[in-house]
Design a protein around this motif. Structure first.
Motif, PDB file in Angstrom:
ATOM      1  N   VAL A 375       0.851  -1.192   0.000  1.00 16.05           N
ATOM      2  CA  VAL A 375       0.000   0.000   0.000  1.00 16.05           C
ATOM      3  C   VAL A 375       0.882   1.236   0.000  1.00 16.05           C
ATOM      4  O   VAL A 375       1.786   1.358   0.828  1.00 16.05           O
ATOM      5  CB  VAL A 375      -0.924   0.000   1.235  1.00 16.05           C
ATOM      6  N   THR A 376       0.610   2.160  -0.896  1.00 17.44           N
ATOM      7  CA  THR A 376       1.456   3.348  -0.981  1.00 17.44           C
ATOM      8  C   THR A 376       0.596   4.591  -1.114  1.00 17.44           C
ATOM      9  O   THR A 376      -0.469   4.559  -1.731  1.00 17.44           O
ATOM     10  CB  THR A 376       2.465   3.214  -2.151  1.00 17.44           C
ATOM     11  N   SER A 377       1.053   5.662  -0.491  1.00 14.34           N
ATOM     12  CA  SER A 377       0.297   6.910  -0.509  1.00 14.34           C
ATOM     13  C   SER A 377       1.224   8.035  -0.092  1.00 14.34           C
ATOM     14  O   SER A 377       2.171   7.828   0.668  1.00 14.34           O
ATOM     15  CB  SER A 377      -0.874   6.829   0.468  1.00 14.34           C
ATOM     16  N   LEU A 380       0.922   9.124   4.725  1.00 20.89           N
ATOM     17  CA  LEU A 380       1.315   7.886   5.396  1.00 20.89           C
ATOM     18  C   LEU A 380       0.194   7.357   6.295  1.00 20.89           C
ATOM     19  O   LEU A 380      -0.017   6.141   6.381  1.00 20.89           O
ATOM     20  CB  LEU A 380       2.589   8.130   6.220  1.00 20.89           C
ATOM     21  N   ALA A 383      -2.291   5.529   4.217  1.00 15.76           N
ATOM     22  CA  ALA A 383      -1.769   4.224   3.818  1.00 15.76           C
ATOM     23  C   ALA A 383      -1.859   3.230   4.980  1.00 15.76           C
ATOM     24  O   ALA A 383      -2.271   2.078   4.803  1.00 15.76           O
ATOM     25  CB  ALA A 383      -0.323   4.370   3.347  1.00 15.76           C
ATOM     26  N   HIS A 384      -1.487   3.667   6.181  1.00 14.63           N
ATOM     27  CA  HIS A 384      -1.565   2.785   7.351  1.00 14.63           C
ATOM     28  C   HIS A 384      -3.002   2.317   7.594  1.00 14.63           C
ATOM     29  O   HIS A 384      -3.243   1.153   7.901  1.00 14.63           O
ATOM     30  CB  HIS A 384      -1.047   3.520   8.602  1.00 14.63           C
ATOM     31  N   THR A 387      -3.894  -0.272   5.002  1.00 19.74           N
ATOM     32  CA  THR A 387      -3.188  -1.527   5.303  1.00 19.74           C
ATOM     33  C   THR A 387      -3.908  -2.284   6.416  1.00 19.74           C
ATOM     34  O   THR A 387      -4.148  -3.498   6.311  1.00 19.74           O
ATOM     35  CB  THR A 387      -1.736  -1.213   5.727  1.00 19.74           C
ATOM     36  N   THR A 399       2.458  -1.326   4.446  1.00 15.79           N
ATOM     37  CA  THR A 399       2.586   0.056   3.990  1.00 15.79           C
ATOM     38  C   THR A 399       3.989   0.262   3.428  1.00 15.79           C
ATOM     39  O   THR A 399       4.975  -0.104   4.070  1.00 15.79           O
ATOM     40  CB  THR A 399       2.350   1.021   5.162  1.00 15.79           C
ATOM     41  N   HIS A 400       4.057   0.854   2.249  1.00  9.27           N
ATOM     42  CA  HIS A 400       5.342   1.042   1.575  1.00  9.27           C
ATOM     43  C   HIS A 400       6.158   2.121   2.274  1.00  9.27           C
ATOM     44  O   HIS A 400       5.747   3.266   2.359  1.00  9.27           O
ATOM     45  CB  HIS A 400       5.096   1.440   0.113  1.00  9.27           C
ATOM     46  N   SER A 420      -2.228   2.025  -4.723  1.00  4.76           N
ATOM     47  CA  SER A 420      -1.777   3.411  -4.532  1.00  4.76           C
ATOM     48  C   SER A 420      -2.983   4.285  -4.225  1.00  4.76           C
ATOM     49  O   SER A 420      -3.919   4.368  -5.029  1.00  4.76           O
ATOM     50  CB  SER A 420      -1.132   3.954  -5.811  1.00  4.76           C
TER      51      SER A 420
ATOM     52  N   GLU B 163       6.016  -0.178  14.826  1.00  3.25           N
ATOM     53  CA  GLU B 163       5.475  -1.293  14.039  1.00  3.25           C
ATOM     54  C   GLU B 163       5.680  -2.610  14.779  1.00  3.25           C
ATOM     55  O   GLU B 163       4.777  -3.440  14.861  1.00  3.25           O
ATOM     56  CB  GLU B 163       6.143  -1.352  12.655  1.00  3.25           C
TER      57      GLU B 163
END
Lengths: 473, 473
Positions: A375-377, A380, A383-384, A387, A399-400, A420, B163
């Motif tokens: 998962v990317t954004s 952040l 994205a979390h 995820t 998360t990327h 994304s 994390e």
């Protein structure tokens, strides 16, 4: 390993992509030890899970055994062990010599005598674990051998033999292996024939039997002379290497019934004749089992000389293309449990999970590629949240955070998809294997976006690398 | 373990029912080794499966490591090892000394440097396996410790710490443990305070810190004199054992913020002040994580001195009622990977699966009793067919071959149901825990009978011991 249609390796490609092609390892492992990298480790775990679920369904109860034992327990089971076959050490607390198990069956016998003495037979037990053998012809390259196996205790003769032979075959099928052969032999044939020989000679002939080397057998026995070896026994031993076959594509004169008849001629008047008749019974019943499901799998090997010293009856080995060793082996050992204080008839097998993984690879059985979403954004937190929503739906998601581009990271680490998140709440789902992209409209909460992504993933054809041509690049 | 309403033990009772109560084991195991009998082994397998599935979902890729390594690899990771803590032996092939791993993190570092040198960070790896430690205060009764754990490599500071701390907590929840505490500390606090002390004294004070024994610390430092230990450091070390708490039920002056303020006073002017601020950051962020899900779980332990020598940053231990040792522990170790040739920030944890199983038992989390059907009939073929049909539906089933009565056999071996086929094609399904009996009308083929039995089983209330009073006996 399947290559992606657009030139990207498939999601199973972790091993090849992340292996360093450069200098040799800086930190060697003890001989025969090895690491399993993610793609291999996942496949191994799935394999042992499939086998253990199958054994559970067959009513075999899992037990777990310690990785090492005092050598007197192992030797009570295995006979005097060649010290070069074992990894031994002195237990610092007791001062006694302990060793890594080279085989788990003597441990099962010990466990049954120690803990399960009051349990009514039959006992159906299964296990999984690693045995350690020093390099030898049999264990070859790997010294640490992962096994899963069963022991059926308290069921004598044919009924027990058939249950376990059929379970070996169905376990291989449950693991995904459809093409294999099952060689049936009998420990009593070679054992009774070798019994009158002087020990050194018996050991040489046994090694030659294992290699199916009739010329050496003849030469050794001739050199020893008839004073040491009665002529019918010498003749029989020299013929045994040839009494192997009877598979589905055997010529008429080499089919099972013909081999058994030839064996009766060869073994007539020797003490091995009774063992041959037991083998003939198992052969006939195994071929008829469940309407003949094993007919195309079974072969005979009257000169079978492999196998651990405790076997007393039927022996079997499962063979498949690829590994140069059996994917599974077992037999009947009716005397072993008594040595630990609880006499019980016994038959069992162990699968060699390394060899089985190899055979599955050679047969082209594809590993199921996992669904893993990166998962990317730019946001952040967003994205979390996404995820976490994917994980709540049971999907593996990360998360990327890497500095490399999401596509490169996903490809190197076996992610199946990149999701994304856009600034307006919508998202783009990219299938890594094909580069194929689909859009998810803005749907408000992360849980709804995760649900929409999962629906798209589940609508994919898992056998293809993508649902549409690659977008122009 | 739940007793059946009609006085029969529940299906999870294999262990207690089949254990021989008589003489001690005839075949002892090396100290600290043990067997797992069916009920325990099943529970252990389910536990590790639940944990590994959770870690997989969190994006951690499984790797498998060999059970032993050359000691120079272990010592490169762990520092000079006390020979009495390790089981060592000479690898017969290389002549080098090898040892069972007492910890898997140095192996991960070796694996990453050896095989994954080209893979883009961050790396998320997980593992499962057994470590072997000699008896000591820390490893106590068991020498063979089953672990599952993770390593997050390439994510510095707070983001990585959070994390992994959150993953430790969610892993325990995924295993079924709802009640536990998570102690946060920082390796830099005790390390920097102990650094100026002579090694023997540092070791004594460290052991006393581990026991939270302030009196011994004061006595030892006073005896050493201020020539060896600067006064602010001596004062700080003696206060550390008390700086522990901040849990959900702490008194106001012992809550986290108060403890941190007290810590700032105690550590002011010492080299440990910077580590304390890092810990304060992790504490604040971890409490705020995901809307405060960890608020009731987190505690502080400024004097935390347990932990392997490679830790450099945040330390954490998960504690639960029952086992006298942590159910999980970990921390940050940013220097370790560089020792193997690939510098990467790192943070990870390992769960102690033995301790976790113990904690689950102490918390009364019931093991899910398996569905296992014992099929019995005067017609053995009919029983075999029905058994095969049940297995085809995914139900564990066994044809009854024992000489003891089906009910006694089923009860001893953890079967949930007995299915008796009558001569007219109908069947009786008995729930073992309650003795409750239901009839299945003659339905023709075995597959239909198996389907009918499964429907009855699935209609049961799994939380009760039976759906109706026991029939008159």
């Amino acid at each position: 390993m399947v290559e992606g249609r657009c030139g990207e390796p498939g999601p199973g490609a972790i091993t090849s992509r992340v292996s360093s092609p450069g200098p040799p390892p800086l930190h060697p492992l003890p001989g025969g030890m090895r690491d399993l990298l993610p793609a291999q480790a996942r496949r191994r775990r799935a394999l042992s899970q499939a086998v253990l679920e199958h054994l559970d369904r067959a009513g075999y109860a899992l037990v777990t055994l310690p990785a090492f034992e005092f050598t007197d327990v192992l030797e009570r089971g295995l006979g005097t062990l060649d010290p070069t076959e074992l990894l031994r050490f002195v237990d610092p607390e007791s001062g006694q010599v302990a060793a890594f198990r080279p085989d788990m069956t003597p441990q099962i016998a010990r466990l049954v005598a120690t803990h399960l003495g009051a349990s009514p037979p039959p006992l159906r037990l299964c296990y999984e674990g690693t045995v350690v053998r020093r390099r030898s012809r049999r264990a070859r390259l790997h010294r640490q051998l992962p096994q899963a196996g069963v022991e059926l205790l308290g069921v004598q003769g044919l009924a027990g033999d058939l249950e376990v032979v059929a379970l070996l075959a169905s376990s291989l099928q449950a693991a995904g292996l459809s093409s294999f052969l099952l060689d049936l032999g009998h420990a009593g044939i070679t054992r009774t024939l070798l019994a009158p020989l002087p020990p050194a000679l018996a050991s040489e002939v046994s090694a030659a039997l294992e290699q199916k080397d009739a010329a050496t057998i003849e030469r050794r026995l001739a050199a020893a002379g008839t004073g040491h070896v009665p002529a019918p026994i010498a003749r029989a031993l020299a013929r045994l290497p040839d009494l192997h076959g009877g598979g589905p594509r055997a010529a008429p004169h080499r089919q099972g019934a013909a081999l058994l008849q030839e064996g009766r001629d060869v073994l007539a008047g020797t003490p091995a004749a009774a063992a041959l008749e037991e083998l003939a019974d198992v052969w006939a019943r195994a071929r008829a089992h469940q309407g003949g499901v094993l007919e195309d799998v079974l072969r005979l090997d009257l000169g079978e000389a492999r196998g651990l010293s405790y076997y007393t009856g039927v022996l079997f080995h499962a063979l498949a293309e690829g590994p140069g060793e059996p994917v599974g082996a077992g037999g009947r050992y009716d005397d072993l449990l008594a040595r630990f204080g609880r006499p019980l008839a016994a038959v069992g097998f162990a699968l060699n999970l390394d060899a089985l993984a190899w055979a599955l690879g050679a047969a082209g059985v594809p590993a199921t590629p996992p669904t893993r979403v990166l998962v990317t954004s730019a946001d952040l937190e967003a994205a979390h949240d996404l995820t976490a929503s994917l994980r709540a739906l049971g999907v593996a998601a990360v998360t990327h955070l890497a500095s490399v581009a999401p596509d490169a990271y996903a490809s190197a680490w076996g992610f199946s998809h990149v999701l994304s998140v856009g600034s307006e709440g919508g998202a783009r789902l990219t299938r890594v294997a094909s580069g194929f992209v689909r859009s998810i409209e803005p749907v408000g909460v992360p849980a709804a976006c995760a649900r929409a992504a999962l629906d798209l993933i589940q609508s994919e054809d898992p056998t293809s690398e993508g649902d549409a041509p690659c977008p122009p690049s």
